[in-house]
Design a protein around this motif. Structure first.
Motif, PDB file in Angstrom:
ATOM      1  N   MET A  74       0.845  -1.179   0.000  1.00 27.26           N
ATOM      2  CA  MET A  74       0.000   0.000   0.000  1.00 27.26           C
ATOM      3  C   MET A  74       0.886   1.237   0.000  1.00 27.26           C
ATOM      4  SD  MET A  74      -2.858  -1.216   2.799  1.00 27.26           S
ATOM      5  CE  MET A  74      -1.724  -2.183   3.807  1.00 27.26           C
ATOM      6  N   ALA A  75       0.434   2.267  -0.703  1.00 27.47           N
ATOM      7  CA  ALA A  75       1.106   3.569  -0.770  1.00 27.47           C
ATOM      8  C   ALA A  75       2.382   3.547  -1.601  1.00 27.47           C
ATOM      9  CB  ALA A  75       1.384   4.125   0.623  1.00 27.47           C
ATOM     10  N   ALA A  76       2.600   2.518  -2.392  1.00 25.31           N
ATOM     11  CA  ALA A  76       3.800   2.459  -3.223  1.00 25.31           C
ATOM     12  C   ALA A  76       3.684   3.321  -4.471  1.00 25.31           C
ATOM     13  CB  ALA A  76       4.111   1.014  -3.619  1.00 25.31           C
ATOM     14  N   GLY A  77       2.466   3.634  -4.883  1.00 19.96           N
ATOM     15  CA  GLY A  77       2.280   4.441  -6.085  1.00 19.96           C
ATOM     16  C   GLY A  77       1.890   3.631  -7.307  1.00 19.96           C
ATOM     17  N   LYS A  78       1.321   2.452  -7.096  1.00 20.59           N
ATOM     18  CA  LYS A  78       0.956   1.581  -8.214  1.00 20.59           C
ATOM     19  C   LYS A  78      -0.060   2.241  -9.149  1.00 20.59           C
ATOM     20  CE  LYS A  78      -0.415  -1.586  -5.325  1.00 20.59           C
ATOM     21  NZ  LYS A  78      -0.037  -1.097  -3.994  1.00 20.59           N
ATOM     22  N   THR A  79      -1.055   2.888  -8.572  1.00 25.08           N
ATOM     23  CA  THR A  79      -2.089   3.526  -9.386  1.00 25.08           C
ATOM     24  C   THR A  79      -1.516   4.682 -10.194  1.00 25.08           C
ATOM     25  OG1 THR A  79      -3.831   2.852  -7.862  1.00 25.08           O
ATOM     26  CG2 THR A  79      -4.326   4.710  -9.315  1.00 25.08           C
ATOM     27  N   LEU A 125       6.874  -5.143  -9.685  1.00 26.11           N
ATOM     28  CA  LEU A 125       6.787  -4.874  -8.249  1.00 26.11           C
ATOM     29  C   LEU A 125       7.143  -3.414  -8.028  1.00 26.11           C
ATOM     30  CD1 LEU A 125       6.597  -5.417  -5.224  1.00 26.11           C
ATOM     31  CD2 LEU A 125       8.891  -6.467  -5.346  1.00 26.11           C
ATOM     32  N   VAL A 126       6.205  -2.660  -7.485  1.00 21.82           N
ATOM     33  CA  VAL A 126       6.401  -1.249  -7.175  1.00 21.82           C
ATOM     34  C   VAL A 126       6.657  -1.158  -5.675  1.00 21.82           C
ATOM     35  CG1 VAL A 126       5.407   1.060  -7.318  1.00 21.82           C
ATOM     36  CG2 VAL A 126       4.814  -0.661  -9.052  1.00 21.82           C
ATOM     37  N   THR A 127       7.849  -0.702  -5.311  1.00 29.95           N
ATOM     38  CA  THR A 127       8.221  -0.638  -3.900  1.00 29.95           C
ATOM     39  C   THR A 127       8.322   0.813  -3.436  1.00 29.95           C
ATOM     40  OG1 THR A 127      10.598  -0.663  -4.372  1.00 29.95           O
ATOM     41  CG2 THR A 127       9.512  -2.806  -4.065  1.00 29.95           C
ATOM     42  N   VAL A 128       8.340   0.966  -2.137  1.00 29.16           N
ATOM     43  CA  VAL A 128       8.486   2.274  -1.504  1.00 29.16           C
ATOM     44  C   VAL A 128       9.118   2.044  -0.147  1.00 29.16           C
ATOM     45  CG1 VAL A 128       6.164   2.225  -0.472  1.00 29.16           C
ATOM     46  CG2 VAL A 128       7.273   4.421  -0.923  1.00 29.16           C
ATOM     47  N   ASP A 129       9.977   2.965   0.287  1.00 22.42           N
ATOM     48  CA  ASP A 129      10.574   2.792   1.608  1.00 22.42           C
ATOM     49  C   ASP A 129       9.612   3.306   2.681  1.00 22.42           C
ATOM     50  OD1 ASP A 129      10.956   5.607   1.904  1.00 22.42           O
ATOM     51  OD2 ASP A 129      13.014   5.477   1.164  1.00 22.42           O
ATOM     52  N   GLU A 130       9.922   2.972   3.908  1.00 18.38           N
ATOM     53  CA  GLU A 130       9.035   3.281   5.021  1.00 18.38           C
ATOM     54  C   GLU A 130       8.809   4.788   5.184  1.00 18.38           C
ATOM     55  OE1 GLU A 130       9.078   2.661   9.820  1.00 18.38           O
ATOM     56  OE2 GLU A 130       9.916   1.070   8.582  1.00 18.38           O
ATOM     57  N   TYR A 153       5.669 -10.894  -3.114  1.00 14.16           N
ATOM     58  CA  TYR A 153       5.850  -9.867  -4.144  1.00 14.16           C
ATOM     59  C   TYR A 153       7.089 -10.178  -4.981  1.00 14.16           C
ATOM     60  CZ  TYR A 153       2.671  -6.612  -1.598  1.00 14.16           C
ATOM     61  OH  TYR A 153       1.616  -5.997  -0.982  1.00 14.16           O
ATOM     62  N   ARG A 154       8.189 -10.457  -4.320  1.00 10.93           N
ATOM     63  CA  ARG A 154       9.462 -10.701  -5.027  1.00 10.93           C
ATOM     64  C   ARG A 154       9.377 -11.936  -5.914  1.00 10.93           C
ATOM     65  NH1 ARG A 154      13.054  -6.401  -4.776  1.00 10.93           N
ATOM     66  NH2 ARG A 154      12.615  -5.289  -2.860  1.00 10.93           N
ATOM     67  N   GLU A 155       8.721 -12.967  -5.408  1.00  8.60           N
ATOM     68  CA  GLU A 155       8.597 -14.205  -6.186  1.00  8.60           C
ATOM     69  C   GLU A 155       7.805 -13.985  -7.473  1.00  8.60           C
ATOM     70  OE1 GLU A 155       5.923 -18.064  -6.456  1.00  8.60           O
ATOM     71  OE2 GLU A 155       6.180 -17.295  -4.415  1.00  8.60           O
ATOM     72  N   LEU A 156       6.780 -13.162  -7.425  1.00  4.43           N
ATOM     73  CA  LEU A 156       5.913 -12.944  -8.575  1.00  4.43           C
ATOM     74  C   LEU A 156       6.475 -11.938  -9.584  1.00  4.43           C
ATOM     75  CD1 LEU A 156       2.509 -12.769  -6.665  1.00  4.43           C
ATOM     76  CD2 LEU A 156       3.242 -14.603  -8.214  1.00  4.43           C
ATOM     77  N   ALA A 157       7.402 -11.091  -9.151  1.00  2.00           N
ATOM     78  CA  ALA A 157       7.848  -9.959  -9.963  1.00  2.00           C
ATOM     79  C   ALA A 157       8.794 -10.338 -11.097  1.00  2.00           C
ATOM     80  CB  ALA A 157       8.523  -8.932  -9.067  1.00  2.00           C
ATOM     81  N   ASP A 158       8.587  -9.691 -12.234  1.00  2.00           N
ATOM     82  CA  ASP A 158       9.514  -9.772 -13.359  1.00  2.00           C
ATOM     83  C   ASP A 158      10.539  -8.643 -13.299  1.00  2.00           C
ATOM     84  OD1 ASP A 158       8.309 -12.026 -14.748  1.00  2.00           O
ATOM     85  OD2 ASP A 158       6.628 -10.674 -15.148  1.00  2.00           O
ATOM     86  N   THR A 159      10.162  -7.545 -12.676  1.00  2.00           N
ATOM     87  CA  THR A 159      11.060  -6.400 -12.485  1.00  2.00           C
ATOM     88  C   THR A 159      10.587  -5.616 -11.266  1.00  2.00           C
ATOM     89  OG1 THR A 159      12.188  -4.573 -13.606  1.00  2.00           O
ATOM     90  CG2 THR A 159       9.815  -4.763 -13.991  1.00  2.00           C
ATOM     91  N   VAL A 160      11.449  -4.728 -10.777  1.00  2.00           N
ATOM     92  CA  VAL A 160      11.158  -3.954  -9.570  1.00  2.00           C
ATOM     93  C   VAL A 160      11.461  -2.487  -9.817  1.00  2.00           C
ATOM     94  CG1 VAL A 160      11.752  -3.632  -7.125  1.00  2.00           C
ATOM     95  CG2 VAL A 160      11.766  -5.943  -8.119  1.00  2.00           C
ATOM     96  N   LEU A 161      10.553  -1.622  -9.385  1.00  2.00           N
ATOM     97  CA  LEU A 161      10.762  -0.175  -9.436  1.00  2.00           C
ATOM     98  C   LEU A 161      10.484   0.401  -8.060  1.00  2.00           C
ATOM     99  CD1 LEU A 161       8.986   1.009 -12.720  1.00  2.00           C
ATOM    100  CD2 LEU A 161      11.428   0.970 -12.265  1.00  2.00           C
ATOM    101  N   ASP A 162      11.376   1.242  -7.564  1.00  2.00           N
ATOM    102  CA  ASP A 162      11.176   1.894  -6.274  1.00  2.00           C
ATOM    103  C   ASP A 162      10.720   3.329  -6.513  1.00  2.00           C
ATOM    104  OD1 ASP A 162      12.109   3.621  -3.885  1.00  2.00           O
ATOM    105  OD2 ASP A 162      12.121   1.575  -3.120  1.00  2.00           O
ATOM    106  N   THR A 163       9.598   3.705  -5.925  1.00  2.00           N
ATOM    107  CA  THR A 163       9.009   5.027  -6.135  1.00  2.00           C
ATOM    108  C   THR A 163       9.343   6.014  -5.023  1.00  2.00           C
ATOM    109  OG1 THR A 163       6.959   4.469  -4.979  1.00  2.00           O
ATOM    110  CG2 THR A 163       7.043   3.997  -7.357  1.00  2.00           C
ATOM    111  N   SER A 164      10.206   5.635  -4.097  1.00  2.00           N
ATOM    112  CA  SER A 164      10.448   6.456  -2.914  1.00  2.00           C
ATOM    113  C   SER A 164      10.924   7.861  -3.244  1.00  2.00           C
ATOM    114  CB  SER A 164      11.459   5.772  -1.993  1.00  2.00           C
ATOM    115  OG  SER A 164      11.003   4.497  -1.628  1.00  2.00           O
ATOM    116  N   ARG A 165      11.857   7.984  -4.172  1.00  2.00           N
ATOM    117  CA  ARG A 165      12.458   9.289  -4.430  1.00  2.00           C
ATOM    118  C   ARG A 165      12.614   9.652  -5.903  1.00  2.00           C
ATOM    119  NH1 ARG A 165      14.037   7.035  -0.198  1.00  2.00           N
ATOM    120  NH2 ARG A 165      13.991   8.083   1.793  1.00  2.00           N
ATOM    121  N   THR A 166      12.387   8.700  -6.793  1.00  2.00           N
ATOM    122  CA  THR A 166      12.547   8.961  -8.221  1.00  2.00           C
ATOM    123  C   THR A 166      11.273   9.596  -8.765  1.00  2.00           C
ATOM    124  OG1 THR A 166      13.977   7.025  -8.370  1.00  2.00           O
ATOM    125  CG2 THR A 166      13.115   7.895 -10.444  1.00  2.00           C
ATOM    126  N   PRO A 167      11.400  10.673  -9.539  1.00  2.00           N
ATOM    127  CA  PRO A 167      10.202  11.295 -10.121  1.00  2.00           C
ATOM    128  C   PRO A 167       9.417  10.291 -10.979  1.00  2.00           C
ATOM    129  CG  PRO A 167      12.121  12.705 -10.413  1.00  2.00           C
ATOM    130  CD  PRO A 167      12.631  11.388  -9.888  1.00  2.00           C
TER     131      PRO A 167
END
Length: 188
Positions: free
Chosen positions: A32-37, A119-124, A157-171
């Motif tokens: 939740m709150a990772a920015g998937k939408t 997989l869309v990730t976000v830090d705490e 999440y990691r098992e299902l993912a083909d790639t990972v993007l972190d939305t924490s700080r990247t525009p």
């Protein structure tokens, strides 16, 4: 593959056949709150595909998520969510899944067999800034609940993912560029 391995930039616009059943759906999963939408909507617009948010589909059909949890409980919500995922994962679509959608075995099978999974990730810290608006029944305890739930779901999440993007700080625009480039490199 991580965001650092994605190639930024690329041509814009839809490719012939995207919606004709030849291209697997792109499913965005993550906490939740990772920015998937936000990411999914922008990606779909950029590459000329349809977009669906499974939480939004549930809300349109059954009412607000907090009300569903209060009146019917989480198991009923999860059943309706799984139905929404199944309807939304159509060829060529970009679909943002609710954070817990991956808990359903049927959804897991659909993701493995039919979708390109991001997989869309976000830090705490970034998540704490984003969850303030309420409307998330599982986050009544705030960031502590988010942390626990994210940690529990992370291996799946990691098992299902083909790639990972972190939305924490990247525009967001740069993330869309990176994801579009990654998709184009794979002919997706």
């Amino acid at each position: 593959m991580t965001a650092g391995g994605l190639r930024p930039g690329a041509a814009h616009g839809p490719r012939p056949g995207d919606e004709a059943g030849t291209v697997p759906p792109i499913a965005l999963i993550g906490p939740m709150a990772a920015g998937k939408t936000s990411l999914g909507r922008k990606l779909a617009t950029r590459i000329g595909r349809t977009f669906a948010d499974t939480d939004r589909l549930v809300v349109l059909e059954h009412g607000p998520i907090p009300q569903i949890f209060a009146e019917h409980g989480e198991p009923v919500f999860r059943r309706w969510e799984a139905d929404a995922v199944q309807r939304a994962l159509t060829p060529g679509a970009v679909v943002a899944l609710g954070g817990g959608a991956v808990l359903d075995p049927g959804t897991q099978a659909l993701l493995r067999e039919q979708a390109t999974v991001v997989l869309v990730t976000v830090d705490e810290e970034a998540a704490a800034r984003r969850i303030g608006g309420g409307g998330r029944p599982l986050l009544a305890d705030g960031i502590a609940a988010w942390r626990r739930i994210a940690r529990e779901r992370e291996p799946l999440y990691r098992e299902l993912a083909d790639t990972v993007l972190d939305t924490s700080r990247t525009p967001m625009a740069r993330l869309v560029d990176q994801l579009q480039g990654w998709l184009e490199e794979r002919g997706l």
